[in-house]
Design a protein around this motif. Structure first.
Motif: not given
Length: 495
Positions: A480-489
């Protein structure tokens, strides 16, 4: 996808109820070891397992009523359904009383029961518990249809402690095996009275024992009998599936081998019960068609892969030394037997969320077909395995049956229901489970090798499982970090 506070609270209560069952079961095992002679534990547990299955033989109407209560907006319709189920539950309890007595009289003449030396009166009293168990379970489960799942799980959390306390008191007073009867009576009364009080708070004046049928009874009966019959087939097949191997062992084998097998079956049943907390909390939401049921079921399916893979791997490696040290050599199982039962539980676990979704959407014929096929294979292969390889053969036969009945059919039916590629769903599910098994298995093997105290074995197994789950969460966060998502998402999308 939004996870409601109500759903989280329901899962928490369900998990607490399952955890209560785990803790009290561990303490109970010590009581059995101290107060009961070899062979009596397996005898009584097999009888109680048979009686515990009787509440499922309700003709399917309890589940049908709950599903209709969850979707019925009109007050008059809900009142008709409640009136019907109270009359039905009263007559069902009376029938269960007679059925339980007959079942226990027949069980009395099995070789293992005769070898125990317990009198016929003991088995008659055990059978008489069936009516109380049926009525308590029926009233408690009705809380689901009225939106009171949390109340039901609260009672399920209290019941094991009541059972344990009465059992301990009975053993201390010298009741011997009769302590089981006392504990079952006290537990049944607590659940029955507690559920009755809660139901009266929700629908005043609508809850109570009723013998006389009203004019609307038959109209509700005919309207729901088709759905109830499908549920019945599913319930009978599922109940017999998880009962038949124990009955085969109890009836055809005499001695401590019965204790070993029944103990392992009970431990794995407790593990599955703990892991199925979210599944059981979700299906009423799916039935009521509220919330993001599809998205939630997908996420829970992925979470189950990680959890079942890690826990069953750790259990397979740490249970043999744990039982040896906690219960003694008389109960010690072989590693092969534990491994087979763990793998069977893993297969059932990965299919549990698809099964819960199919259950919530009323596709009982799919579930019944899968369970019936597995049951038929299990009876044949389990009996053959018993003749050739003893206890390990029974477990192996039912494992092969699970491969044929559950491994592919239920996940495939679930995937096709949403028009997803079935093989891709299976591959992703088992790849997650495989990674979790590898991580937890390596760590649990080290724990089993170097730790020689029961409490430390449990802690070590828990750490092994925690590391495997942490890896899964870390992988989801990285994706998710690669897509700049929050941890929960990130966790909801990629776990």
């Amino acid at each position: 996808m939004r996870v409601s506070d109500r759903f989280v609270q329901t899962v928490a209560w369900r998990a607490f109820a399952a955890l209560s069952a785990v803790v009290t079961a561990m303490v109970s095992l010590k009581l059995f070891r101290h107060y009961l002679p070899a062979g009596v534990f397996g005898l009584v547990q097999s009888a109680l397992l048979l009686l515990a299955s009787l509440p499922l033989f309700d003709g399917g109407f309890r589940t049908a009523i709950n599903r209709n209560l969850l979707t019925a907006p009109e007050v008059e319709e809900r009142n008709r359904l409640l009136e019907f189920i109270q009359i039905f539950n009263t007559w069902m309890a009376a029938g269960g009383l007679g059925l339980g007595v007959l079942a226990m009289v027949a069980y009395r003449f099995s070789p293992n029961a005769q070898a125990s030396g317990e009198p016929l009166l003991f088995f008659l009293c055990l059978g008489g518990l069936a009516g109380l168990a049926l009525l308590a379970a029926a009233q408690n489960s009705l809380l689901i249809g009225l939106g009171g799942q949390r109340h039901m799980f609260f009672l399920n959390a209290v019941a094991p402690w009541v059972n344990l306390g009465t059992l301990w008191l009975g053993f201390r007073m010298g009741w011997g095996p009769w302590a089981f009867i006392g504990s079952q009576v006290s537990t049944g009364l607590v659940v029955l009275l507690g559920a009755g009080w809660m139901l009266r708070q929700m629908v005043p004046g609508r809850i109570g024992f009723r013998w006389r049928r009203t004019g609307g009874f038959m109209s509700v009966f005919h309207r729901l009998k088709g759905e109830a019959f499908q549920v019945l087939i599913c319930q009978v097949a599922t109940t017999l599936l998880y009962l038949t191997d124990t009955l085969l062992v109890s009836v055809l084998i005499v001695g401590p081998d019965v204790d070993r097998y029944v103990l392992l079956i009970r431990l794995f049943a407790i593990l599955r019960s703990l892991l199925q907390s979210a599944d059981e909390a979700l299906w009423p939401i799916i039935a009521a068609q509220t919330g993001g049921g599809v998205e939630m079921s997908q996420w829970l399916g992925r979470l189950n892969s990680w959890m079942y893979g890690a826990i069953m791997s750790a259990a397979a490696l740490t249970l043999p030394p744990f039982i040896l040290q906690y219960m003694g050599p008389d109960f010690a199982p072989t590693s092969a037997l534990v491994g087979i039962l763990a793998f069977r539980s893993l297969i059932a676990g990965l299919a549990s969320q698809p099964a819960a979704y199919l259950f919530g959407t009323g596709r009982f014929s799919v579930l019944a077909g899968s369970m019936s096929r597995e049951l038929g294979l299990g009876v044949v292969l389990g009996w053959l395995g018993l003749q050739w390889f003893g206890l390990t053969g029974v477990a192996g036969g039912f494992l092969l049956a699970t491969l044929g009945g559950t491994l592919i059919p239920l996940p495939v039916a679930y995937a096709r229901l949403h028009q997803w590629p079935a093989l891709r769903w299976l591959a992703r599910s088992w790849s997650r489970a495989g990674v979790a098994m590898l991580i937890a298995g390596v760590l649990a093997a080290g724990v089993a090798q170097w730790v020689n105290r029961p409490a430390l074995l449990v802690v070590g197994a828990g750490i092994a499982v925690g590391v495997a789950l942490a890896f899964g969460l870390g992988y989801a966060w990285w994706r998710g970090r690669a897509e700049r998502l929050a941890i929960r998402a990130s966790i909801l999308r990629y776990l």
